[in-house]
Design a protein around this motif. Structure first.
Motif, PDB file in Angstrom:
ATOM      1  N   VAL A 133     -12.466  -1.354  -6.173  1.00 47.22           N
ATOM      2  CA  VAL A 133     -11.381  -2.176  -6.709  1.00 47.22           C
ATOM      3  C   VAL A 133     -11.216  -1.837  -8.185  1.00 47.22           C
ATOM      4  CG1 VAL A 133     -10.578  -4.509  -7.221  1.00 47.22           C
ATOM      5  CG2 VAL A 133     -11.712  -4.024  -5.030  1.00 47.22           C
ATOM      6  N   LEU A 134      -9.993  -1.440  -8.519  1.00 47.31           N
ATOM      7  CA  LEU A 134      -9.643  -1.099  -9.897  1.00 47.31           C
ATOM      8  C   LEU A 134      -8.905  -2.281 -10.524  1.00 47.31           C
ATOM      9  CD1 LEU A 134      -8.197   2.447  -9.144  1.00 47.31           C
ATOM     10  CD2 LEU A 134     -10.498   1.907  -9.974  1.00 47.31           C
ATOM     11  N   GLU A 135      -9.316  -2.659 -11.717  1.00 45.93           N
ATOM     12  CA  GLU A 135      -8.685  -3.751 -12.439  1.00 45.93           C
ATOM     13  C   GLU A 135      -7.913  -3.189 -13.628  1.00 45.93           C
ATOM     14  OE1 GLU A 135     -11.877  -6.396 -13.391  1.00 45.93           O
ATOM     15  OE2 GLU A 135     -12.222  -6.912 -11.279  1.00 45.93           O
ATOM     16  N   HIS A 168      -4.147   0.473  -2.392  1.00 46.05           N
ATOM     17  CA  HIS A 168      -3.736  -0.802  -1.806  1.00 46.05           C
ATOM     18  C   HIS A 168      -3.733  -1.853  -2.913  1.00 46.05           C
ATOM     19  CE1 HIS A 168      -4.029  -0.109   2.651  1.00 46.05           C
ATOM     20  NE2 HIS A 168      -4.617   0.983   2.188  1.00 46.05           N
ATOM     21  N   PRO A 169      -2.565  -2.220  -3.436  1.00 43.92           N
ATOM     22  CA  PRO A 169      -2.548  -3.246  -4.471  1.00 43.92           C
ATOM     23  C   PRO A 169      -2.974  -4.592  -3.898  1.00 43.92           C
ATOM     24  CG  PRO A 169      -0.326  -2.783  -3.739  1.00 43.92           C
ATOM     25  CD  PRO A 169      -1.219  -1.772  -3.073  1.00 43.92           C
ATOM     26  N   ILE A 170      -3.573  -5.403  -4.737  1.00 42.94           N
ATOM     27  CA  ILE A 170      -3.946  -6.767  -4.378  1.00 42.94           C
ATOM     28  C   ILE A 170      -2.949  -7.649  -5.125  1.00 42.94           C
ATOM     29  CG2 ILE A 170      -5.787  -8.488  -4.447  1.00 42.94           C
ATOM     30  CD1 ILE A 170      -7.763  -6.020  -4.618  1.00 42.94           C
ATOM     31  N   PRO A 177       0.821  -1.209   0.000  1.00 42.46           N
ATOM     32  CA  PRO A 177       0.000   0.000   0.000  1.00 42.46           C
ATOM     33  C   PRO A 177       0.859   1.265   0.000  1.00 42.46           C
ATOM     34  CG  PRO A 177      -0.693  -1.504   1.745  1.00 42.46           C
ATOM     35  CD  PRO A 177       0.595  -2.031   1.192  1.00 42.46           C
ATOM     36  N   TYR A 178       0.284   2.350  -0.481  1.00 44.21           N
ATOM     37  CA  TYR A 178       0.944   3.653  -0.407  1.00 44.21           C
ATOM     38  C   TYR A 178       0.589   4.240   0.953  1.00 44.21           C
ATOM     39  CZ  TYR A 178       3.080   7.912  -2.252  1.00 44.21           C
ATOM     40  OH  TYR A 178       3.897   8.981  -2.458  1.00 44.21           O
ATOM     41  N   LYS A 179       0.348   5.528   1.047  1.00 42.57           N
ATOM     42  CA  LYS A 179      -0.067   6.184   2.282  1.00 42.57           C
ATOM     43  C   LYS A 179      -1.213   7.132   1.938  1.00 42.57           C
ATOM     44  CE  LYS A 179       3.398   9.728   1.562  1.00 42.57           C
ATOM     45  NZ  LYS A 179       4.571  10.420   2.014  1.00 42.57           N
ATOM     46  N   TRP A 180      -2.048   7.423   2.912  1.00 41.82           N
ATOM     47  CA  TRP A 180      -3.096   8.417   2.690  1.00 41.82           C
ATOM     48  C   TRP A 180      -2.418   9.727   2.312  1.00 41.82           C
ATOM     49  CZ3 TRP A 180      -8.157   7.878   2.147  1.00 41.82           C
ATOM     50  CH2 TRP A 180      -8.768   6.726   2.658  1.00 41.82           C
ATOM     51  N   HIS A 181      -2.924  10.364   1.247  1.00 49.00           N
ATOM     52  CA  HIS A 181      -2.323  11.629   0.820  1.00 49.00           C
ATOM     53  C   HIS A 181      -3.310  12.441  -0.006  1.00 49.00           C
ATOM     54  CE1 HIS A 181      -1.712   9.043  -2.683  1.00 49.00           C
ATOM     55  NE2 HIS A 181      -1.521  10.136  -3.414  1.00 49.00           N
ATOM     56  N   VAL A 182      -2.969  13.702  -0.159  1.00 49.56           N
ATOM     57  CA  VAL A 182      -3.684  14.633  -1.030  1.00 49.56           C
ATOM     58  C   VAL A 182      -2.645  15.216  -1.969  1.00 49.56           C
ATOM     59  CG1 VAL A 182      -5.020  16.765  -1.147  1.00 49.56           C
ATOM     60  CG2 VAL A 182      -5.379  15.182   0.757  1.00 49.56           C
ATOM     61  N   ASN A 183      -2.862  15.091  -3.263  1.00 54.61           N
ATOM     62  CA  ASN A 183      -1.918  15.630  -4.242  1.00 54.61           C
ATOM     63  C   ASN A 183      -2.001  17.146  -4.307  1.00 54.61           C
ATOM     64  OD1 ASN A 183      -2.699  12.763  -5.198  1.00 54.61           O
ATOM     65  ND2 ASN A 183      -0.764  13.193  -6.195  1.00 54.61           N
ATOM     66  N   ASP A 184      -0.953  17.751  -4.845  1.00 53.17           N
ATOM     67  CA  ASP A 184      -0.909  19.203  -5.021  1.00 53.17           C
ATOM     68  C   ASP A 184      -1.807  19.679  -6.156  1.00 53.17           C
ATOM     69  OD1 ASP A 184       1.000  19.172  -3.021  1.00 53.17           O
ATOM     70  OD2 ASP A 184       2.674  19.188  -4.415  1.00 53.17           O
ATOM     71  N   GLY A 185      -2.327  18.752  -6.911  1.00 49.67           N
ATOM     72  CA  GLY A 185      -3.204  19.068  -8.044  1.00 49.67           C
ATOM     73  C   GLY A 185      -3.979  17.813  -8.405  1.00 49.67           C
ATOM     74  N   GLU A 215      -7.049  -1.806  -4.771  1.00 49.43           N
ATOM     75  CA  GLU A 215      -8.183  -1.259  -4.028  1.00 49.43           C
ATOM     76  C   GLU A 215      -7.853   0.205  -3.755  1.00 49.43           C
ATOM     77  OE1 GLU A 215     -10.706  -1.571   0.117  1.00 49.43           O
ATOM     78  OE2 GLU A 215      -8.831  -2.685  -0.051  1.00 49.43           O
ATOM     79  N   MET A 216      -8.655   1.101  -4.290  1.00 51.17           N
ATOM     80  CA  MET A 216      -8.459   2.533  -4.078  1.00 51.17           C
ATOM     81  C   MET A 216      -9.445   2.980  -3.006  1.00 51.17           C
ATOM     82  SD  MET A 216      -6.748   5.251  -4.777  1.00 51.17           S
ATOM     83  CE  MET A 216      -5.957   5.084  -6.373  1.00 51.17           C
ATOM     84  N   ARG A 217      -8.905   3.529  -1.949  1.00 51.17           N
ATOM     85  CA  ARG A 217      -9.735   4.079  -0.875  1.00 51.17           C
ATOM     86  C   ARG A 217      -9.643   5.593  -0.964  1.00 51.17           C
ATOM     87  NH1 ARG A 217      -7.388   0.105   3.897  1.00 51.17           N
ATOM     88  NH2 ARG A 217      -7.838  -1.826   2.762  1.00 51.17           N
TER      89      ARG A 217
END
Length: 103
Positions: free
Chosen positions: A69-71, A87-89, A36-44, A56-58
């Motif tokens: 879930v994105l395929e 969160h990759p599966i 998994p990555y981390k919770w974040h907000v992009n600059d754009g 799995e995109m939360r």
């Protein structure tokens, strides 16, 4: 001209990336991950396209957490200010287009 083999790219660490292009400050990068990555907000804005695997995109909207879930072939668009985490599966390869230097 250059060809990028997204189906075989593997980074040496989770979320490692191969730079594909920088078009006036907008970057296109190929990521590989199995963590998994981390919770974040992009600059754009961000465009997140799954090339291989499932993710799995939360995301949070109006104080509520949602999940999808994105395929392979699916694209997630995060507007400016959208808090999200991927969160990759298993293993996944993802094309990310965003402002240079964004989280």
């Amino acid at each position: 001209m250059k060809v990028f083999r997204g189906s075989t790219f593997k980074a040496d660490r989770a979320w490692g990336a191969m730079d594909i292009a920088n078009m006036g400050g907008i970057t296109t990068r190929l990521h590989w991950t199995d963590q998994p990555y981390k919770w974040h907000v992009n600059d754009g804005e961000e465009v997140f396209a799954v090339l291989n695997g499932c993710v799995e995109m939360r995301y949070r909207d109006a104080g509520s957490e949602h999940s999808i879930v994105l395929e392979a072939g699916d694209v997630f668009y995060a507007a400016t200010g959208t808090e999200h985490v991927a969160h990759p599966i298993g293993e996944a390869r993802i094309l990310v287009i965003e402002r240079e230097g964004s989280v």
